[in-house]
Design a protein around this motif. Structure first.
Motif, PDB file in Angstrom:
ATOM      1  N   ALA A 303       7.493  17.884 -21.393  1.00 47.49           N
ATOM      2  CA  ALA A 303       8.688  18.652 -21.048  1.00 47.49           C
ATOM      3  C   ALA A 303       8.350  20.002 -20.436  1.00 47.49           C
ATOM      4  CB  ALA A 303       9.556  18.844 -22.288  1.00 47.49           C
ATOM      5  N   ALA A 304       7.194  20.558 -20.816  1.00 45.08           N
ATOM      6  CA  ALA A 304       6.860  21.915 -20.385  1.00 45.08           C
ATOM      7  C   ALA A 304       5.969  21.967 -19.156  1.00 45.08           C
ATOM      8  CB  ALA A 304       6.166  22.657 -21.532  1.00 45.08           C
ATOM      9  N   THR A 305       5.340  20.849 -18.788  1.00 44.63           N
ATOM     10  CA  THR A 305       4.360  20.892 -17.707  1.00 44.63           C
ATOM     11  C   THR A 305       5.040  20.955 -16.342  1.00 44.63           C
ATOM     12  OG1 THR A 305       2.268  19.901 -16.956  1.00 44.63           O
ATOM     13  CG2 THR A 305       4.110  18.400 -17.333  1.00 44.63           C
ATOM     14  N   LYS A 306       4.320  21.423 -15.325  1.00 40.61           N
ATOM     15  CA  LYS A 306       4.885  21.591 -13.989  1.00 40.61           C
ATOM     16  C   LYS A 306       5.335  20.261 -13.400  1.00 40.61           C
ATOM     17  CE  LYS A 306       3.783  23.231  -9.318  1.00 40.61           C
ATOM     18  NZ  LYS A 306       2.778  23.889  -8.445  1.00 40.61           N
ATOM     19  N   HIS A 307       4.483  19.229 -13.505  1.00 40.23           N
ATOM     20  CA  HIS A 307       4.766  17.939 -12.862  1.00 40.23           C
ATOM     21  C   HIS A 307       5.337  16.954 -13.892  1.00 40.23           C
ATOM     22  CE1 HIS A 307       2.734  19.510  -9.365  1.00 40.23           C
ATOM     23  NE2 HIS A 307       1.635  19.744 -10.071  1.00 40.23           N
ATOM     24  N   THR A 308       6.424  17.349 -14.513  1.00 35.87           N
ATOM     25  CA  THR A 308       6.991  16.583 -15.621  1.00 35.87           C
ATOM     26  C   THR A 308       7.261  15.131 -15.255  1.00 35.87           C
ATOM     27  OG1 THR A 308       8.017  18.540 -16.603  1.00 35.87           O
ATOM     28  CG2 THR A 308       8.957  16.406 -17.195  1.00 35.87           C
ATOM     29  N   GLU A 309       7.923  14.912 -14.141  1.00 35.07           N
ATOM     30  CA  GLU A 309       8.322  13.547 -13.780  1.00 35.07           C
ATOM     31  C   GLU A 309       7.102  12.670 -13.532  1.00 35.07           C
ATOM     32  OE1 GLU A 309      11.098  11.195 -10.472  1.00 35.07           O
ATOM     33  OE2 GLU A 309      11.123  13.393 -10.605  1.00 35.07           O
ATOM     34  N   ARG A 310       6.133  13.208 -12.817  1.00 31.57           N
ATOM     35  CA  ARG A 310       4.912  12.454 -12.516  1.00 31.57           C
ATOM     36  C   ARG A 310       4.167  12.104 -13.794  1.00 31.57           C
ATOM     37  NH1 ARG A 310       0.872  15.904  -9.141  1.00 31.57           N
ATOM     38  NH2 ARG A 310       2.758  16.158  -7.883  1.00 31.57           N
ATOM     39  N   VAL A 311       4.038  13.069 -14.692  1.00 35.46           N
ATOM     40  CA  VAL A 311       3.316  12.862 -15.946  1.00 35.46           C
ATOM     41  C   VAL A 311       4.047  11.857 -16.827  1.00 35.46           C
ATOM     42  CG1 VAL A 311       2.573  13.959 -18.091  1.00 35.46           C
ATOM     43  CG2 VAL A 311       2.199  15.121 -15.906  1.00 35.46           C
ATOM     44  N   ALA A 312       5.361  12.010 -16.938  1.00 30.30           N
ATOM     45  CA  ALA A 312       6.142  11.102 -17.776  1.00 30.30           C
ATOM     46  C   ALA A 312       6.041   9.667 -17.278  1.00 30.30           C
ATOM     47  CB  ALA A 312       7.604  11.554 -17.813  1.00 30.30           C
ATOM     48  N   THR A 313       6.067   9.508 -15.962  1.00 31.99           N
ATOM     49  CA  THR A 313       5.945   8.162 -15.386  1.00 31.99           C
ATOM     50  C   THR A 313       4.595   7.552 -15.701  1.00 31.99           C
ATOM     51  OG1 THR A 313       7.454   8.748 -13.587  1.00 31.99           O
ATOM     52  CG2 THR A 313       6.038   6.841 -13.233  1.00 31.99           C
ATOM     53  N   ALA A 314       3.544   8.345 -15.570  1.00 28.50           N
ATOM     54  CA  ALA A 314       2.198   7.843 -15.845  1.00 28.50           C
ATOM     55  C   ALA A 314       2.037   7.453 -17.310  1.00 28.50           C
ATOM     56  CB  ALA A 314       1.160   8.887 -15.455  1.00 28.50           C
ATOM     57  N   LEU A 315       2.513   8.297 -18.203  1.00 24.91           N
ATOM     58  CA  LEU A 315       2.356   8.014 -19.633  1.00 24.91           C
ATOM     59  C   LEU A 315       3.172   6.815 -20.083  1.00 24.91           C
ATOM     60  CD1 LEU A 315       2.430  11.636 -21.137  1.00 24.91           C
ATOM     61  CD2 LEU A 315       0.431  10.163 -20.807  1.00 24.91           C
ATOM     62  N   ALA A 316       4.335   6.623 -19.491  1.00 20.73           N
ATOM     63  CA  ALA A 316       5.205   5.517 -19.899  1.00 20.73           C
ATOM     64  C   ALA A 316       4.829   4.200 -19.229  1.00 20.73           C
ATOM     65  CB  ALA A 316       6.658   5.856 -19.567  1.00 20.73           C
ATOM     66  N   GLY A 317       3.950   4.245 -18.235  1.00 17.77           N
ATOM     67  CA  GLY A 317       3.617   3.052 -17.461  1.00 17.77           C
ATOM     68  C   GLY A 317       2.767   2.051 -18.225  1.00 17.77           C
ATOM     69  N   ARG A 318       2.639   0.879 -17.660  1.00 19.62           N
ATOM     70  CA  ARG A 318       1.874  -0.190 -18.309  1.00 19.62           C
ATOM     71  C   ARG A 318       0.380   0.119 -18.349  1.00 19.62           C
ATOM     72  NH1 ARG A 318       1.988  -5.639 -14.984  1.00 19.62           N
ATOM     73  NH2 ARG A 318       0.190  -5.995 -16.322  1.00 19.62           N
ATOM     74  N   GLN A 319      -0.054   1.139 -17.595  1.00 16.32           N
ATOM     75  CA  GLN A 319      -1.466   1.509 -17.568  1.00 16.32           C
ATOM     76  C   GLN A 319      -1.871   2.441 -18.698  1.00 16.32           C
ATOM     77  OE1 GLN A 319       0.856   2.603 -15.480  1.00 16.32           O
ATOM     78  NE2 GLN A 319       0.525   4.716 -14.878  1.00 16.32           N
ATOM     79  N   SER A 320      -0.898   2.906 -19.485  1.00 17.99           N
ATOM     80  CA  SER A 320      -1.170   3.874 -20.552  1.00 17.99           C
ATOM     81  C   SER A 320      -0.757   3.301 -21.902  1.00 17.99           C
ATOM     82  CB  SER A 320      -0.422   5.181 -20.284  1.00 17.99           C
ATOM     83  OG  SER A 320      -0.842   5.773 -19.064  1.00 17.99           O
ATOM     84  N   ALA A 321      -1.416   3.776 -22.958  1.00 17.58           N
ATOM     85  CA  ALA A 321      -1.067   3.281 -24.299  1.00 17.58           C
ATOM     86  C   ALA A 321      -1.808   4.061 -25.363  1.00 17.58           C
ATOM     87  CB  ALA A 321      -1.404   1.794 -24.441  1.00 17.58           C
TER      88      ALA A 321
END
Length: 449
Positions: A303-321
């Motif tokens: 929520a606090a980082t500059k690239h919130t949307e990009r980071v949230a997408t990466a973390l929620a993606g199938r490549q992360s866990a």
């Protein structure tokens, strides 16, 4: 944490069993990165550069980068002037990054070795740098002067006599690559810099081109990270040129136990997730308590980082866990199967655990060695294998730019001593002329003698 809560990052529970390598490779998260499909897009671009040279490169810049550079080669005065506009703090950081990278990579230089096989018979392994390299520096969602350092330093220390850097032209900077990229080139003493990006840059390096009175000669090797189209161009042109790797989206894996600081772990996962929506962030832990704490910290940091949307997408993606395991022993199985580009160890006795890692591009030991240190100023190289390739490939190093050449010297007595064995093996392979080449010199030898 209730399972009904929407998670910042998926979970994979492997507790209660110790999966084998095959099961782990199938189960572990990985970014979708279909280079083969991208070949259909890249092939006509590469062929156009091959056929039309500079004209195709200008057209590609206009099409893909939204700007038509005044020339493909960046004038030397533009490169040098970029240093004058560089923030002093950034310049100091780049100079320190260069200094540390040179210290580490200098120790990677190879020496020629001569082995005496028999009296009068030696084999020498000579280490010879490639004649010319093309170094690619991406320019998409971020600016990467650090990639200039990581490409150029090992090539220079390998003794490569000719090197060129390519980076995409920037509409906001007069059609030249980003000034920070140019400044890094100047600090490293590189004056052959081209405003070209993507697959077309790889093709330009492979085939060479003329623009007016200037010539970009073909290279022997192309290195450096890039997007899927850069990777596809490397695959397509491999053979005509050497390549370092087909780099995919960046990855971080963290092996941690209950002793880890959850905020440190979360900050490191976010630091790599900000690269790209396809970036992979994987936490492997035997502690549900730590997993919950890291996820809570991720929620705050995303929520606090500059690239919130990009980071949230990466973390929620199938490549992360977050991968839950029974103990650190199984955790080692998991990270060795995953073979991450970057692997952090946050466990009790982290150094001993790190010593048992077999597959990783780079390993970062303990809480005071975050991946971002390696990205910039550890002295290590950040051009590393992705997509599980760390199980068979290494990151960029001085060795990447060297070739081992065997030099064989035998005198007459030494050939006579072993010649009969050569004749026997030649006849066994039904290649009698191989043996006759020996018999023409020492006709008296007997097979098997």
């Amino acid at each position: 944490m209730s399972e009904s809560v929407i998670r910042v990052i998926p979970r994979l529970d492997l507790r209660g069993r110790r999966p084998g390598l095959r099961e782990l490779r199938a189960a572990l998260p990985r970014a979708e990165f279909d280079v083969e499909t991208a070949l259909a897009t890249v092939r006509p671009i590469v062929e156009d550069v091959r056929d039309r040279g500079a004209a195709a490169l200008h057209d590609a810049a206009e099409r893909f980068d939204g700007v038509r550079p005044a020339s493909l080669r960046v004038p030397a005065e533009v490169v040098s002037a970029a240093v004058d506009t560089l923030d002093p703090a950034v310049r100091a950081a780049l100079e320190e990054s260069i200094r540390r990278a040179r210290i580490v990579h200098a120790d990677q230089r190879r020496t020629d070795t001569t082995t005496r096989v028999a009296d009068g018979g030696t084999v020498t392994e000579r280490w010879v740098p490639v004649d010319r390299v093309g170094l690619y520096v991406p320019g998409g969602l971020a600016v990467y002067p650090s990639s200039v350092v990581m490409n150029v330093v090992p090539a220079q220390l390998a003794g490569v006599p000719s090197l060129a850097v390519a980076s995409p032209p920037q509409r906001d900077h007069g059609g030249w690559p980003h000034p920070t990229i140019l400044a890094a080139c100047h600090l490293l003493g590189v004056d052959e810099v081209y405003a070209m990006g993507g697959a077309q840059a790889v093709a330009a390096f492979a085939y060479g081109f003329d623009e007016g009175e200037q010539t970009c000669e073909p290279v022997s090797l192309v290195t450096g990270p890039g997007n899927i189209y850069v990777a596809a161009a490397k695959r397509l042109l491999k053979g005509l040129i050497g390549i370092d790797a087909e780099a995919g989206p960046t990855e971080i894996a963290v092996l941690a136990d209950v002793t880890a600081d959850p905020d440190h772990v979360a900050s490191d996962l976010v630091s790599q997730a900000e690269h790209d929506p396809l970036a992979a962030a994987v936490l492997v832990t035997d502690s549900v308590e730590l997993a919950d704490a890291v996820e809570a910290a991720l929620g705050r940091r995303v929520a606090a980082t500059k690239h919130t949307e990009r980071v949230a997408t990466a973390l929620a993606g199938r490549q992360s866990a977050v991968v839950l395991v029974d103990d650190v022993e199984v955790g080692l199985d998991v990270v060795n199967a995953y073979a991450a580009e970057h692997l952090e160890i946050h466990t009790a006795d982290a150094a001993a655990v790190a010593a048992r890692v077999r597959n990783a591009g780079a390993v970062f030991v303990g809480t005071w060695a975050p991946v971002s240190l390696g990205d910039y100023c550890a002295g290590s190289n950040h051009v590393l294998p992705t997509g599980g390739c760390a199980c068979h490939s290494s990151g960029l190093s001085v060795q990447s730019f060297l070739r081992g050449i065997h030099v064989v010297e035998y005198d007459e007595a030494a050939l006579r001593e072993v010649g009969g064995h050569v004749v026997s093996l030649a006849r066994a392979e039904d290649l009698p002329a191989h043996g006759e080449a020996v018999l023409a010199r020492v006709p008296e030898v007997e097979p098997g003698a």
